[in-house]
Design a protein around this motif. Structure first.
Motif, PDB file in Angstrom:
ATOM      1  N   SER A   1       0.832  -1.281   0.272  1.00 54.41           N
ATOM      2  CA  SER A   1       0.155  -0.092   0.148  1.00 54.41           C
ATOM      3  C   SER A   1       0.759   1.304   0.160  1.00 54.41           C
TER       4      SER A   1
ATOM      5  N   GLN B   1      -7.181  -3.418   0.757  1.00 52.84           N
ATOM      6  CA  GLN B   1      -6.961  -3.329  -0.903  1.00 52.84           C
ATOM      7  C   GLN B   1      -6.676  -4.679  -1.412  1.00 52.84           C
TER       8      GLN B   1
ATOM      9  N   TRP C   1      -4.820   1.850  -4.125  1.00 51.06           N
ATOM     10  CA  TRP C   1      -5.389   3.247  -4.103  1.00 51.06           C
ATOM     11  C   TRP C   1      -4.160   4.144  -4.211  1.00 51.06           C
TER      12      TRP C   1
ATOM     13  N   HIS D   1      -5.289   9.079  -1.691  1.00 47.33           N
ATOM     14  CA  HIS D   1      -6.356   8.450  -1.030  1.00 47.33           C
ATOM     15  C   HIS D   1      -5.837   7.628   0.140  1.00 47.33           C
TER      16      HIS D   1
ATOM     17  N   GLU E   1      -7.199   8.476   3.923  1.00 35.82           N
ATOM     18  CA  GLU E   1      -7.660   7.526   4.867  1.00 35.82           C
ATOM     19  C   GLU E   1      -6.856   7.488   6.135  1.00 35.82           C
TER      20      GLU E   1
END
Length: 456
Positions: free
Chosen positions: A214, A394, A401, A405, A409
């Protein structure tokens, strides 16, 4: 139980004292674990008085006993053909809220007591995120420093060969910590995939962006701590803009604390490593710091050699540098009572923990008595584990993402953690006390789940 610990629990709920006596008796040679337990229990008398069912069902004793402790041998061979034997650990502490979640630490200081202290902290940290994750921690006394890539690969494969049987995206999900970065995560995940014969991306977090990782995960702990600090300052009508900041350490958490603090208008004037600290009145150059510490893996003194106007102080304490915001981001018990008094004399307004339990109990008392805003690590540095769960989310959707974004979050999660701590502190008559707020808010969420699920 030591005299100091006995006095710390004077006038507390009998259930609190009984729980700590139970812990001290069963874990006599684990000072870090006892310290972590005492820090939490010290806040919980009001919660036990308000909820007598917690004492009746012995929630504290159950919470302080890990559900499972795994200790195993890790044999591996170095580049010269010599055989080494290290010890591996995984403490699966509490799964009332979801699968065990917590990092792996590779460092010579790792032992069962250290892993238990980290795992115990992780229970409350994970609960504060509002996400469905339990608490766990693991690691080994293996030191990756000075080892070749092939030696690290052999060690990681041997470590995962044993640990893999205890993992699963719905069971236990490890991540990185000190000594476990992207290289180690890659080797660990590769061996897990080979042994399990399936692509189970959600079984480990901190992965590379090209294979399930991520965005913002690398930055998350440091960014999150600074965002929490900003939220605390906003509560008293201030902001980070214009603040003078000192960060201890110069690893991942410290680097990204420096970066985010600069983005929000602060001047970070000092950071450190185990040899000393640098002072840069113009503000730490985060790109140079990252080059020296992450790319070249050099000592912090090299930063001062290359940065005009910066000076290196060998030994000493980074907390001798006056500041209004202090972010301890190195290791446990690095900020003691004397350092706390120095910070208070220097005009510190906020201390927010980027590392796990970096402030000694005596130092916390000094800061709280001086009315310094103090954020415990279980709240302030929860951004790392929160983003790990965002990575799992994810993975489950087979999507990725954008940086923007993912950062948004993270910001929402940190705001939620802050507000949960603040709400709990106010509800128990201690507005602004983030220690009590974090401990009570995390405890109530886990205790409620434990009661609902019965005696397991």
């Amino acid at each position: 139980m030591s005299a100091a610990n006995e006095s710390a629990l004077d006038n507390h709920h009998p259930g609190v004292r009984s729980a700590f006596e139970h812990v001290a008796r069963r874990n006599p040679d684990e000072p870090e674990f006892q310290q972590a337990v005492l820090e939490v229990l010290d806040s919980l008398s009001p919660a036990l008085s308000r909820h007598p069912e917690y004492a009746r069902e012995r929630i504290l004793e159950r919470l302080c006993e890990p559900e499972r402790q795994i200790v195993f041998r890790v044999p591996w061979r170095d580049d010269q053909g010599r055989v080494h034997v290290n010890r591996g650990f995984r403490v699966e502490f509490n799964s009332a809220l979801g699968p065990y979640k917590g990092g792996l630490r590779f460092h010579p200081s790792v032992n069962l007591g250290v892993v238990k202290f980290l795992g115990f902290e992780q229970i409350f940290k994970n609960a504060l995120t509002g996400m469905s994750i339990g608490g766990g921690k693991g690691g080994s006394d293996f030191d990756p420093k000075g080892r070749s890539d092939t030696e690290v690969e052999r060690f990681c494969q041997s470590f995962m060969t044993e640990l893999h049987r205890h993992l699963g995206e719905h069971t236990d999900v490890p991540a990185g910590d000190i000594g476990v970065g992207g290289r180690e995560i890659g080797y660990l995940f590769g061996q897990y995939r080979r042994l399990a014969n399936r692509w189970e991306a959600g079984v480990i977090t901190g992965k590379g962006l090209d294979w399930g990782g991520s965005r913002v995960r690398t930055e998350a702990t440091g960014y999150g701590n600074v965002l929490f600090t900003q939220r605390m300052l906003e509560r008293v009508g201030q902001s980070l803009d214009g603040q003078r900041v000192v960060v201890s350490g110069s690893g991942n958490v410290a680097i990204y604390s420096v970066e985010k603090a600069r983005q929000l208008g602060a001047t970070v004037v000092a950071c450190s490593d185990s040899t000393g600290h640098v002072v840069d009145e113009r503000g730490i150059d985060v790109d140079l710091l990252r080059q020296v510490k992450e790319v070249e893996r050099e000592r912090i003194s090299v930063y001062a050699e290359r940065r005009t106007g910066a000076r290196y102080v060998e030994g000493g304490s980074v907390w001798d540098v006056p500041c209004t915001v202090a972010l301890p981001s190195a290791t446990q018990n690095e900020l003691d009572a004397d350092a706390a008094r120095t910070l208070v004399r220097g005009g510190v307004k906020v201390v927010s923990e980027g590392a796990n339990m970096p402030t000694t109990p005596e130092a916390v008392r000094v800061l709280r008595e001086a009315k310094v805003l103090f954020a415990p690590g279980k709240a302030a540095n929860a951004g790392g584990v929160a983003t790990s769960v965002l990575e799992m989310r994810q993975n489950a959707r087979r999507t990725s993402w954008s940086f923007e974004h993912a950062e948004q979050e993270l910001a929402e999660v940190m705001a939620g953690i802050h507000d949960r701590c603040e709400e709990a502190a106010e509800r128990y008559g201690a507005p602004g006390d983030y220690v009590l707020g974090a401990n009570v808010a995390g405890f109530e969420r886990v205790a409620g789940a434990m009661l609902a699920q019965g005696l397991v």
